[in-house]
Design an enzyme around this catalytic site. Structure first.
Site, PDB file in Angstrom:
ATOM      1  N   SER B  14       0.840  -1.188   0.000  1.00 36.66           N
ATOM      2  CA  SER B  14       0.000   0.000   0.000  1.00 36.66           C
ATOM      3  C   SER B  14       0.881   1.246   0.000  1.00 36.66           C
ATOM      4  CB  SER B  14      -0.894  -0.043   1.235  1.00 36.66           C
ATOM      5  OG  SER B  14      -1.691   1.093   1.311  1.00 36.66           O
ATOM      6  N   CYS B  15       0.286   2.389  -0.317  1.00 30.36           N
ATOM      7  CA  CYS B  15       0.979   3.678  -0.420  1.00 30.36           C
ATOM      8  C   CYS B  15       1.912   3.906   0.768  1.00 30.36           C
ATOM      9  CB  CYS B  15      -0.055   4.792  -0.465  1.00 30.36           C
ATOM     10  SG  CYS B  15       0.626   6.467  -0.527  1.00 30.36           S
ATOM     11  N   PRO B  16       3.165   4.251   0.610  1.00 33.51           N
ATOM     12  CA  PRO B  16       3.869   4.538  -0.638  1.00 33.51           C
ATOM     13  C   PRO B  16       4.643   3.348  -1.193  1.00 33.51           C
ATOM     14  CG  PRO B  16       5.225   5.233   1.182  1.00 33.51           C
ATOM     15  CD  PRO B  16       4.033   4.527   1.779  1.00 33.51           C
ATOM     16  N   GLY B  17       4.342   2.147  -0.712  1.00 34.72           N
ATOM     17  CA  GLY B  17       5.099   0.942  -1.068  1.00 34.72           C
ATOM     18  C   GLY B  17       5.390   0.737  -2.541  1.00 34.72           C
TER      19      GLY B  17
END
Lengths: 191, 76
Positions: B14-17
């Site tokens: 998930s963000c920022p992954g």
């Protein structure tokens, strides 16, 4: 005579033109550099403020932007080593550091903290959605070349020593340097 | 014929992954290389094109198949 002065004028014009072109190119280059830089002032140490700061920092770095984060006041405590429970020299600075828990892993929520239940639930939910925790994001940011700048004044005020802070930080800076960073950035945020 | 040089699997992140993972993969890639990014984060639909604009890399393809978003990026 008149021909000679005309030649000089042409040469001067050419030189002037060159100077103007150089200045324009320099300005364009400068504008481009500025476009590609973000500076964030991390003033608040709460989990729900430091978290978006680090998400934005790592995303900006991943987008090829230069990133500077200036950690001042309560934000500075996000940079304290996790094993450091207490910082400060005098009883008052020590008390302040205990009231405002140092290190990201002990950061509280600005609202709905409920004696630590809020941060625990938020971290749990974030973990389920694979959103990295701020402690992990801080390491990622550092690895990606995000410049982490501690505030010298806050360090002095709160009695935080350089060795109380995590490794891999830039040298501590003051307000003027922070302003210079902001002036050279297309995006400036105060979080 | 353009060939994908590497696949970046950011599924489940998930963000920022996904963008951080993509950035790391790009560092090892050469200019002009084509990278395929796989993600399940619905935020990537807006974030990957924005990232391309910010970073100057070219987004050549964007699509979705059964909950998996697929992007093809050319390294600038």
């Amino acid at each position: 005579m008149s021909q000679g002065s005309a030649t000089t004028t042409t040469a001067d014009e050419a030189a002037l033109r060159r100077l103007i072109d150089e200045a324009l190119a320099e300005r364009e280059q400068g504008a481009h550099d500025k476009e590609n830089k973000i500076t964030i002032v991390a003033w608040d140490g709460h989990l729900d403020r430091v978290w978006p700061t680090l998400i934005l920092s790592t995303t900006a770095a991943a987008s090829g932007m230069q990133v500077s984060v200036f950690f001042t006041f309560w934000g500075l405590f996000a940079l304290v080593k996790p094993e450091k429970r207490r910082t400060g020299k005098k009883w008052m600075t020590k008390a302040l550091s205990v009231m405002n828990p140092a290190a990201l892993k002990r950061a509280k929520l600005s609202r709905y903290n409920f004696a630590g239940l809020g941060p625990w639930m938020l971290s749990k939910v974030a973990g389920d959605y694979k959103t990295p925790h701020p402690t992990e994001l801080l390491e990622t940011a550092r690895d990606m070349g995000v410049r982490l700048l501690p505030c010298q004044m806050t360090m002095d005020l709160m009695g935080v020593k350089r060795e109380d802070l995590i490794d891999g930080l830039e040298e501590p800076i003051g307000a003027a340097t922070a302003l210079l960073e902001m002036k050279g950035s297309a995006i400036q945020l105060f979080i | 014929m353009d060939v994908i040089t590497a696949t970046v699997d950011a599924r489940g992140q998930s963000c920022p992954g996904p963008l951080v993972t993509l950035h790391r993969a790009l560092r090892d890639a050469a200019q002009g290389d084509l990278l395929e990014l796989l993600a399940t984060d619905p935020g990537s639909r807006s974030d990957v094109p924005s990232w391309a604009e910010l970073s100057g890399n070219e987004l050549i393809e964007a699509g979705e198949d059964t909950g998996v978003y697929r992007y093809v990026i050319r390294k600038a």
